[in-house]
Write an enzyme that holds these catalytic residues in place. Structure first.
Site, short mmCIF file in Angstrom:
data_model
loop_
_atom_site.label_atom_id
_atom_site.label_comp_id
_atom_site.label_asym_id
_atom_site.label_seq_id
_atom_site.Cartn_x
_atom_site.Cartn_y
_atom_site.Cartn_z
N ALA A 121 0.81 -1.22 0.00
CA ALA A 121 0.00 0.00 0.00
C ALA A 121 0.84 1.27 0.00
O ALA A 121 0.29 2.37 0.09
CB ALA A 121 -0.93 0.00 1.22
N ASN A 181 0.86 -5.69 7.30
CA ASN A 181 1.87 -6.41 6.53
C ASN A 181 2.80 -5.45 5.81
O ASN A 181 3.95 -5.79 5.52
CB ASN A 181 1.19 -7.35 5.55
CG ASN A 181 0.65 -8.60 6.22
OD1 ASN A 181 1.42 -9.40 6.77
ND2 ASN A 181 -0.66 -8.77 6.21
N HIS A 211 -1.25 5.92 4.94
CA HIS A 211 0.04 5.31 5.22
C HIS A 211 1.13 6.37 5.05
O HIS A 211 1.20 7.03 4.01
CB HIS A 211 0.31 4.15 4.27
CG HIS A 211 -0.79 3.14 4.21
ND1 HIS A 211 -0.96 2.18 5.18
CD2 HIS A 211 -1.79 2.95 3.31
CE1 HIS A 211 -2.00 1.43 4.87
NE2 HIS A 211 -2.52 1.88 3.74
#
EC number: 1.4.1.21
Length: 258
Positions: A121, A181, A211
């Site tokens: 991501a 992850n 993120h």
């Protein structure tokens, strides 16, 4: 290139189907040779399913993409690599287990296979890997997510708003095995699971998974940020994750684990 790329998948859920959709739209022909699932009779979607890794490998995949969680990666990855088949793991957090990571690297080296770590991501993974050669002193991953993206996947209470976790990447993947992850990818690209710091924040007003990657060292410093829309309300994964898995399966945009 007219020869179809033969792709196997571990799992047949939302993420696997989203990735398969991206592969189906590529200029290069791609054939999904099968998905490995516990019960093929209960699998949803149109992808062909198999109940054992032996049956999946019998379809002669060129690459296998894992989309089924850390336990599935630990269970099947070594056999896939030992068969000489490249592996793209979505559940990179499982590689915080040093013994597992070592066993997978040994199997890959013996069979001439590769472990292709997807960018997931986040953007900037390639830059972090490059900076490591110069010198990286600090790495911080900060994730901000709505409560629904975290609460259904962990045991124990979480705050309604604010800081839900602060610690190392190794601790984070144990606390949030389905959500962070990405921190495994960051740790492997940078300074490892113990030195990489992680902060997880809950924001009930958030409409996306945010993120942030901050790194500093002898190379200088950088700050990367992605606001990623989730694949669906039933999946914690950002849409870009499916794209990164497809890209790694096609042979680009990945970190070769060594």
């Amino acid at each position: 290139m007219n020869t179809p790329l033969r792709v196997g998948i571990v799992g047949c859920g939302v993420l696997a189907n989203a990735m398969a959709g991206h592969l189906a739209r590529q200029p290069r022909p791609v054939e999904i040779v099968g998905c490995l699932v516990r019960d093929p009779g209960r699998a949803r979607g149109a992808l062909p399913c198999h109940g054992s890794w032996e049956a999946l490998l019998a379809q002669r995949p060129d690459v296998v993409v894992e989309c089924a969680g850390q336990a599935a990666l630990a269970q099947y990855a070594q056999a896939i690599l030992a068969a000489g088949v490249d592996l793209v793991p979505a559940s990179v957090g499982a590689l915080a287990d040093d013994a597992l990571r070592g066993a997978l690297l040994e199997a890959a080296a013996a069979a001439g296979a590769r472990i292709r770590i997807p960018s997931g991501a986040m953007v900037g993974i390639d830059g972090l890997a490059a900076a490591r050669h110069v010198g990286v002193a600090e790495v911080l991953y900060r994730g901000t997510m709505p409560p629904v993206a975290l609460q259904r996947y962990v045991s124990g209470p979480l705050p309604e708003r604010g800081l839900a976790f602060a610690g190392s990447a190794r601790e984070a993947v144990a606390r949030f095995p389905k959500n962070v992850n990405l921190t495994g990818t960051i740790a492997l690209a940078g300074i490892g699971f113990d030195r990489t710091r992680v902060e997880m924040l809950i924001d009930p007003d958030a409409t996306a998974n945010v993120h942030e990657l901050l790194a500093r060292g002898e190379f200088g410093d950088f700050h990367a940020r992605v606001s990623g829309l989730r694949i669906s309300e039933s999946s914690p994964s950002s849409r870009i994750v499916a794209g990164s898995l497809a890209q790694a399966a096609l042979g680009s945009g990945f970190l070769a684990l060594s």
